[in-house]
Scaffold this motif. Sequence first.
Motif, PDB file in Angstrom:
ATOM      1  N   UNK B  31     -19.702  77.508  29.380  1.00 13.58           N
ATOM      2  CA  UNK B  31     -20.747  78.071  28.522  1.00 13.58           C
ATOM      3  C   UNK B  31     -22.036  78.233  29.335  1.00 13.58           C
ATOM      4  N   UNK B  95     -23.254  74.402  29.871  1.00 10.37           N
ATOM      5  CA  UNK B  95     -22.695  73.233  29.205  1.00 10.37           C
ATOM      6  C   UNK B  95     -21.177  73.308  29.254  1.00 10.37           C
ATOM      7  N   UNK B  96     -20.550  72.168  28.959  1.00 12.80           N
ATOM      8  CA  UNK B  96     -19.092  72.127  28.889  1.00 12.80           C
ATOM      9  C   UNK B  96     -18.629  72.912  27.672  1.00 12.80           C
ATOM     10  N   UNK B  97     -17.397  73.330  27.695  1.00 11.85           N
ATOM     11  CA  UNK B  97     -16.833  74.003  26.537  1.00 11.85           C
ATOM     12  C   UNK B  97     -16.604  73.012  25.417  1.00 11.85           C
ATOM     13  N   UNK B  98     -16.492  73.573  24.228  1.00 11.97           N
ATOM     14  CA  UNK B  98     -16.161  72.771  23.064  1.00 11.97           C
ATOM     15  C   UNK B  98     -14.826  72.058  23.282  1.00 11.97           C
ATOM     16  N   UNK B 103     -18.631  65.847  21.465  1.00 12.48           N
ATOM     17  CA  UNK B 103     -19.804  66.689  21.235  1.00 12.48           C
ATOM     18  C   UNK B 103     -20.360  67.116  22.585  1.00 12.48           C
ATOM     19  N   UNK B 104     -20.341  68.405  22.831  1.00  8.95           N
ATOM     20  CA  UNK B 104     -20.709  68.936  24.148  1.00  8.95           C
ATOM     21  C   UNK B 104     -21.968  69.774  24.051  1.00  8.95           C
ATOM     22  N   UNK B 105     -22.871  69.373  23.168  1.00  9.78           N
ATOM     23  CA  UNK B 105     -24.070  70.187  22.942  1.00  9.78           C
ATOM     24  C   UNK B 105     -25.065  70.137  24.086  1.00  9.78           C
ATOM     25  N   UNK B 106     -24.975  69.117  24.946  1.00  7.93           N
ATOM     26  CA  UNK B 106     -25.994  68.966  25.981  1.00  7.93           C
ATOM     27  C   UNK B 106     -25.945  70.129  26.949  1.00  7.93           C
ATOM     28  N   UNK B 107     -27.070  70.791  27.097  1.00  4.89           N
ATOM     29  CA  UNK B 107     -27.203  71.892  28.043  1.00  4.89           C
ATOM     30  C   UNK B 107     -28.066  71.435  29.208  1.00  4.89           C
ATOM     31  N   UNK B 108     -27.655  71.809  30.403  1.00  9.59           N
ATOM     32  CA  UNK B 108     -28.356  71.435  31.621  1.00  9.59           C
ATOM     33  C   UNK B 108     -29.032  72.676  32.183  1.00  9.59           C
TER      34      UNK B 108
END
Lengths: 110, 118
Positions: B31, B95-98, B103-108
């Motif tokens: 993502x 971010x990682x995929x779902x 929960x992979x909501x963290x965006x870097x």
Amino acid sequence: EDKVVQSPLSLVVHEGDTVTLNCSYEVTNFRSLLWYKQEKKAPTFLFMLTSSGIEKKSGRLSSILDKKELFSILNITATQTGDSAIYLCAVGSGNTPLVFGKGTRLSVIA
Amino acid sequence: GAGVSQTPSNKVTEKGKYVELRCDPISGHTALYWYRQSLGQGPEFLIYFQGTGAADDSGLPNDRFFAVRPEGSVSTLKIQRTERGDSAVYLCASSLSQREGLITDTQYFGPGTRLTVL
């Protein structure tokens, strides 16, 4: 329309003070609330909160979420000049764009 | 490991010119998001990719803005006929995929590109 509101917009404190930053939200599909620290350009991740009442802690920083009242706080104890930054709050709902508040600009003076 | 990288870090251009901004996400993150941040504001969403396809481009302000991610990794944000109002910091995040149960909501975020249109 999804909305994230942060307060105060700016804050000036002296080294050693404790500060509390606020974030309230109104979103259609809430799943997580995230805090970021932005010193120059890149926001750096601090915490992700998904459950009410469970405190996340990292050193002098801590945060908690209240899903009933739709808000979160970020606490910084014994502030240092290196804590000076913009603190951003954002709400996430899965692999979707984050909705950000305007941020709180914190200035810590020696 | 390496974080999100963006180039150039600064871009100054003249009104009416074309610019390209590049983002290289964290390896393995499928993502990828583009945001724009103006002074005194939080980042505002532009477009989001899941793999090679744009999953949501509802934040693009008009048809002068376009983004691609042809191989599902590096992305390029393209702005045609730049205007002074396009001046801002353009941030990219990944971010990682779902995943089931995670929960992979963290965006870097990357360091951003500061675009100045004269």
